[in-house]
Each structure stands twice: as C-alpha cells, then as structure tokens.
Design an enzyme around this catalytic site. Sequence first.
Site, PDB file in Angstrom:
ATOM      1  N   THR A  45       1.625  -4.317   4.203  1.00 34.43           N
ATOM      2  CA  THR A  45       1.493  -4.578   5.642  1.00 34.43           C
ATOM      3  C   THR A  45       0.942  -5.968   5.938  1.00 34.43           C
ATOM      4  O   THR A  45       1.093  -6.464   7.044  1.00 34.43           O
ATOM      5  CB  THR A  45       0.561  -3.544   6.296  1.00 34.43           C
ATOM      6  OG1 THR A  45      -0.730  -3.622   5.688  1.00 34.43           O
ATOM      7  CG2 THR A  45       1.133  -2.149   6.169  1.00 34.43           C
ATOM      8  N   ASP A  46       0.325  -6.624   4.946  1.00 30.36           N
ATOM      9  CA  ASP A  46      -0.314  -7.918   5.239  1.00 30.36           C
ATOM     10  C   ASP A  46       0.678  -8.961   5.741  1.00 30.36           C
ATOM     11  O   ASP A  46       0.353  -9.727   6.637  1.00 30.36           O
ATOM     12  CB  ASP A  46      -1.035  -8.461   3.986  1.00 30.36           C
ATOM     13  CG  ASP A  46      -2.287  -7.680   3.675  1.00 30.36           C
ATOM     14  OD1 ASP A  46      -2.945  -8.001   2.668  1.00 30.36           O
ATOM     15  OD2 ASP A  46      -2.600  -6.746   4.430  1.00 30.36           O
TER      16      ASP A  46
ATOM     17  N   LYS B 201       0.302  -7.278  12.992  1.00 37.44           N
ATOM     18  CA  LYS B 201      -0.761  -6.418  12.455  1.00 37.44           C
ATOM     19  C   LYS B 201      -2.035  -6.747  13.213  1.00 37.44           C
ATOM     20  O   LYS B 201      -2.496  -7.887  13.209  1.00 37.44           O
ATOM     21  CB  LYS B 201      -0.920  -6.653  10.950  1.00 37.44           C
ATOM     22  CG  LYS B 201      -1.926  -5.713  10.267  1.00 37.44           C
ATOM     23  CD  LYS B 201      -1.929  -5.877   8.754  1.00 37.44           C
ATOM     24  CE  LYS B 201      -2.900  -4.903   8.087  1.00 37.44           C
ATOM     25  NZ  LYS B 201      -2.883  -5.018   6.596  1.00 37.44           N
TER      26      LYS B 201
ATOM     27  N   THR C 193       0.814  -1.216   0.000  1.00 33.66           N
ATOM     28  CA  THR C 193       0.000   0.000   0.000  1.00 33.66           C
ATOM     29  C   THR C 193       0.838   1.252   0.000  1.00 33.66           C
ATOM     30  O   THR C 193       0.467   2.271  -0.582  1.00 33.66           O
ATOM     31  CB  THR C 193      -0.925  -0.010   1.235  1.00 33.66           C
ATOM     32  OG1 THR C 193      -1.849  -1.073   1.068  1.00 33.66           O
ATOM     33  CG2 THR C 193      -1.665   1.296   1.418  1.00 33.66           C
TER      34      THR C 193
ATOM     35  N   GLU D  73      -0.984 -28.345  27.536  1.00 29.96           N
ATOM     36  CA  GLU D  73      -2.251 -28.923  27.059  1.00 29.96           C
ATOM     37  C   GLU D  73      -2.063 -30.262  26.348  1.00 29.96           C
ATOM     38  O   GLU D  73      -3.022 -30.902  25.929  1.00 29.96           O
ATOM     39  CB  GLU D  73      -2.931 -27.939  26.100  1.00 29.96           C
ATOM     40  CG  GLU D  73      -3.609 -26.777  26.784  1.00 29.96           C
ATOM     41  CD  GLU D  73      -4.818 -27.223  27.606  1.00 29.96           C
ATOM     42  OE1 GLU D  73      -5.158 -26.529  28.576  1.00 29.96           O
ATOM     43  OE2 GLU D  73      -5.391 -28.297  27.281  1.00 29.96           O
TER      44      GLU D  73
ATOM     45  N   TYR E 117      -8.254   0.256  -3.088  1.00 34.87           N
ATOM     46  CA  TYR E 117      -7.232   0.868  -3.951  1.00 34.87           C
ATOM     47  C   TYR E 117      -6.365  -0.252  -4.528  1.00 34.87           C
ATOM     48  O   TYR E 117      -6.542  -1.428  -4.213  1.00 34.87           O
ATOM     49  CB  TYR E 117      -6.355   1.838  -3.138  1.00 34.87           C
ATOM     50  CG  TYR E 117      -5.777   1.192  -1.908  1.00 34.87           C
ATOM     51  CD1 TYR E 117      -6.425   1.310  -0.670  1.00 34.87           C
ATOM     52  CD2 TYR E 117      -4.632   0.396  -1.963  1.00 34.87           C
ATOM     53  CE1 TYR E 117      -5.932   0.691   0.456  1.00 34.87           C
ATOM     54  CE2 TYR E 117      -4.146  -0.242  -0.851  1.00 34.87           C
ATOM     55  CZ  TYR E 117      -4.797  -0.094   0.361  1.00 34.87           C
ATOM     56  OH  TYR E 117      -4.317  -0.733   1.476  1.00 34.87           O
TER      57      TYR E 117
END
Length: 362
Positions: free
Chosen positions: A125-126, A198, A45, A319, A59
């Site tokens: 940013t992903d 993120k 971006t 666990e 965009y």
Amino acid sequence: MSHPLPARLLQTLFACAMLLTSAAQAAAASADKLAHVTILATGGTIAGSGATSTTTVGYTAATVGVDRLIQAVPELAKVAQVKGEQVFQIASENMSNEHWLTLAKRVNTLLAQPDVDGIVITHGTDTLEETAYFLDLVVKSKKPVVLVGAMRPGTALSADGPINLYNAVLLAASEEAIGKGVLVALNDQIHAARDVTKTNTSTLDSFKTPELGMLGYIQGNKPYFYHVSARKHTVDTEFDISKLDALPQVDIVYGYANMGPAALNAVVASGAKGVIHAGVGDGSLAGKVVPSLKAARQQGVLIVRASRVGQGIVARNGEANDDELDFVAADTLNPQKARILLMLALTRSTDSKEIQRMFYRY
Ligand code: DGL
C-alpha cells in the site's frame, strides 16, 4: 463369492452418477461463463506475514506467493476464472521505474490477449497509488485493471487481504469496470487511480479520495459506480512505454519553513531532468530557493510547482509567476503523482507549455 448388486441399487447408483455428471457439467458450463482474470502479484502486506495473530505492525511484507493468496480465497472461483503470476515479491517502498515498466508491459501484453478479460494487481500500500496512476497513463486497453492491497498481513485477526482480493477480482471481472481507467479497490470502496491516496499509516480505511470523491462501492458481491474520472486515461493518453527501457529522472523536493536550496541543488547535480517542488500552501516558493530554481530551469530542468497540502488546485501564476519563470503548475496532482506525469511527459516533450497542457488533461 460376490453377489450381484440388486437392480434397484444399481439404478440408484447410475442415477446418482448421472446427476453428479450433469451437475459437474453445469458447474463447468457456468464457470466457463465467468470472466478470465489474471492476478499479477508484486508483494506488500497483502502477501505479508506476522509472528502472531495480533501482529498488525512489525510484520514482514512480501512473503506469501500468489498461488497461496489464491488458495486462501476459494470464493474467487465463484466470480472469475483466475490465474496467478508472481511478477515481483517486494515491499512496495522498493518499487522502481524499472518495476513499473516491466509491470506495464506485462499488463499490456496480457490485455491484448482475447482470453484475458481483466487484471488484478496485488501490491504494497505504500506506493500503490503511484503504480496505479502510472498504469492509468500507460495501459492501452479498456479492460479492467484493479490494484489491491491490505493494511493487515494475512496472519492477523480480521485480516483485510482476503476480502479485498475477492472484491478486486469481482470488480475486474465486471462489465461495470470496463473503460473506467485503472481502479483501486480496498475496504469495499472503488477509487480512481488519479485521485486516490493513502491517508493513514495503518488503519483499514487508509485509502481515500478526499474532496474529489471515490467512484463507488463493492457491496453484496456487486460493484456500484456513482462517478467516473473526468480526466483522460489508458487508451486516451499520448504515452507509449512499449519501447522504453528507462524513464527520465524526476525528483521531489519538499517545502517547509526555513527551506534552503541544498536538496534542490543536490537533485539537479545528480542529473534530474525534472523537479517537483512540493511547496507549502498553494505551491509557494521560499525566496531562498527561487535563484536555484531559476538556475535549474536555465539548465533545461523542468520545474513543476506542486503542494505538500494534499488537496486543492495549485493555480498557474498564483503564488509564483509561472509564465515568467517558465514553470508548470501541478493542478490537483499530489507531488508523487505529479512526478509520474512529468516523467511520462518528458518522454514526449521538454516544452513547458506542452507539459502544462498535459497536467490539465490527465
Ligand atoms: N512495506 C509496505 C508496502 O509493501 C507495507 C504496507 C502495505 O503493503 O500495506 O507497501
């Protein structure tokens, strides 16, 4: 007929020329003192563009080249001597292991040069946090490497890309950033590659280091550090990708109520050498999945118990009985970062105890 200029005017012009020359020399001299920072552009971006100034979603990412990104922030010249390279031009959801190896090798080559003091990587940013952590484990220099992105395209009102890029270059040019590991700088904040994530699909403050905390701020043209990462990174890791052309296949299966073994069986059948089980809670394993996990382990597939929760330690033998199952616990790494560490770990060993050691070291 031309008339000679009056002597006083000639003297004034000469004095002005001398002043301009010395000012230019002074500027050149001070510019020479600035650190040399190379910007490696990969897309995202921060290099995106939208149809209108209010287009902040919908965009197109990865449309603006590195030279235009640099031209759009002339203030960069005040903080560093900047060069740009377009390494890729992609939306970062398309980042691959091959992209990572190419990028890491370029970073290491550049940082080995005496005329490169730091690197900034512009990135979508992903998957920015993943690329940052991969580089944190394989960069072999103490020189600053800073990843930066933007949540709004450059065409948008109050775009965050230009100031993020300025801050990232300022950070990469700083003494303070040396030896801190790979850093992520957005929204006036400095984060460690290992722990940043993120946290929001679209807001400017999306990048956070919840609970473990960010490292500092960038404010008033200066970086301020308050913490350092406690885990080993860069020159202190055992990973060397210089001769690697590929990374072992490691996939992630997501845990949820009513989970069955179908996804796990599919990734094992596709050739996964490791599986990150992003379990519910503290890395819990649904009973319906355990037989397939055991079968995968018996085929030699490394199993790491991580958690979908996002924060906290996945405790070994908590666990599930990891000793008995011969599984690895992910500690605090989120599933996507646990995948990165397991891929690199598998280039060094297939011994689960050795790999568990690595998850407690990095
Ligand atoms: N497609 C996303 C990417 O390249 C856009 C998000 C962004 O860069 O902020 O990661």
